[in-house]
Design a protein around this motif. Structure first.
Motif, PDB file in Angstrom:
ATOM      1  N   LEU A  83       2.434  -7.677   7.630  1.00 62.76           N
ATOM      2  CA  LEU A  83       2.991  -6.337   7.555  1.00 62.76           C
ATOM      3  C   LEU A  83       4.374  -6.325   8.194  1.00 62.76           C
ATOM      4  O   LEU A  83       4.589  -6.948   9.238  1.00 62.76           O
ATOM      5  N   SER A 122       3.547  -4.644   2.884  1.00 63.13           N
ATOM      6  CA  SER A 122       2.622  -5.777   2.922  1.00 63.13           C
ATOM      7  C   SER A 122       3.240  -6.965   2.183  1.00 63.13           C
ATOM      8  O   SER A 122       3.713  -6.828   1.053  1.00 63.13           O
ATOM      9  N   PRO A 182      -4.937  -5.789   7.399  1.00 63.44           N
ATOM     10  CA  PRO A 182      -3.667  -5.131   7.089  1.00 63.44           C
ATOM     11  C   PRO A 182      -3.810  -3.663   6.707  1.00 63.44           C
ATOM     12  O   PRO A 182      -2.983  -2.834   7.079  1.00 63.44           O
ATOM     13  N   LYS A 208      -2.135 -11.682   5.153  1.00 61.28           N
ATOM     14  CA  LYS A 208      -1.232 -10.575   4.863  1.00 61.28           C
ATOM     15  C   LYS A 208      -0.309 -10.383   6.069  1.00 61.28           C
ATOM     16  O   LYS A 208      -0.763 -10.411   7.210  1.00 61.28           O
ATOM     17  N   ALA A 247      -2.090  -0.700   8.846  1.00 61.96           N
ATOM     18  CA  ALA A 247      -1.036   0.050   8.161  1.00 61.96           C
ATOM     19  C   ALA A 247      -1.356   1.535   8.112  1.00 61.96           C
ATOM     20  O   ALA A 247      -0.479   2.382   8.329  1.00 61.96           O
TER      21      ALA A 247
END
Length: 310
Positions: free
Chosen positions: A265, A250, A233, A263, A237
């Motif tokens: 996103l 998140s 993640p 996780k 990101a």
């Protein structure tokens, strides 16, 4: 808190401006909001009146509701369409006042009066005798005008007022489709006065106005919501924020198949070009990611549009 500290806090919150000006701005906001809503109601009502005068009434298209009923009565009795719209709405004002209060009635009265006068007196000639053109453009203008009125927390009266009262008891039903159902009855009745062909065109105009009305309510500023379930993640990101210029949120998730924490996103993009760039980044960083994309409407916040007071 001491007065000096409070003054300093207000000035700080307001970007260093004079606290007195800030407090006055806060007082002026409801008045500005009300003025904006009244202008939207007038504009929407004039747009609906223009659709009646330019396309619908000259071609005997009764697009449901009180306006459609008024069109039928105009050709049967010779009474002006706007006069019928105003007279038929009077008992509805009383019912709405009892159930919803005079605040709604005041805005509705403004809309109905403007539309009634506009339908009878706007200096706009009929622009076509083609039924398809009339139902297409008349439906679009009618739905757009009605949408503007509803966005301003107003009401155009007639079946729109009836629909709003119905939604008080059944709030989960789309208002556009409540309107469509109620207006369908009026359109069906018009078959006894006009031809089947004209009535069928009226149904098309009614459907078009319902779709446009729904879109105006939901907003035209659309985007794509991208959900990414990944083991990387942070890397994904960071690249999205750096290369696409969009933020990510998140979210803690849990994979039920393997029972492992994940996780997820969430990223909102404006257009297909940004969507392709995000998908390319995800593929390059973690090709095992699970990605799905959803349509979103009326995106508000940083990077899109400012919040509106509706």
């Amino acid at each position: 808190m001491q007065p000096g500290v409070l003054t300093g806090a207000i000035a700080c919150y307001n970007g260093g401006r004079n606290p007195a000006i800030f407090m006055q701005d806060r007082k002026d906001m409801p008045m500005k909001h009300m003025a904006k809503n009244l202008m939207l109601i007038v504009a929407g009502s004039l747009l609906m009146a223009a659709s009646m005068r330019l396309f619908l009434v000259p071609n005997r298209i009764a697009p449901g509701g009180v306006s459609g009923l008024a069109t039928v009565m105009h050709y049967v009795t010779g009474i002006k369409t706007g006069v019928v719209i105003l007279v038929v709405n009077l008992p509805l004002f009383v019912i709405a006042a009892v159930m919803e209060g005079w605040g709604l009635v005041g805005k509705t009265l403004l809309s109905v009066v403007v539309m009634s006068l506009g339908t009878d007196y706007l200096p706009l000639p009929a622009v076509t005798d083609n039924l398809w053109i009339a139902c297409l453009f008349g439906g679009v203008m009618l739905g757009f005008g009605l949408g503007l009125i509803q966005r301003a927390d107003g009401n155009s009266g007639g079946t729109a007022l009836i629909s709003q009262l119905i939604r008080r008891f059944v709030p989960y039903i789309s208002m556009a489709w409540v309107l469509f159902a109620v207006d369908f009855i009026v359109v069906a009745l018009s078959v006894w006065v006009f031809t089947i062909e004209i009535t069928l065109h009226a149904l098309v105009a009614l459907y078009i106005s319902s779709v446009v009305f729904d879109r105006v309510l939901e907003g035209f500023v659309a985007g794509k919501g991208i959900y990414i379930v990944t083991m990387e993640p942070v890397a994904i990101a960071q690249r999205i924020m750096r290369e696409v210029g969009r933020g990510c949120t998140s979210i803690d998730a849990h994979g039920m198949f393997k029972g492992e924490p994940r996780k997820m996103l969430l990223c909102i993009v404006k257009n297909g070009r940004e969507l392709i760039r995000v998908k390319r980044i995800v593929e390059q960083v973690d090709e095992r990611s699970f990605v799905f994309v959803a349509d979103v409407r009326e995106v508000m916040g940083e990077g899109f549009v400012r919040y509106r007071g509706h």
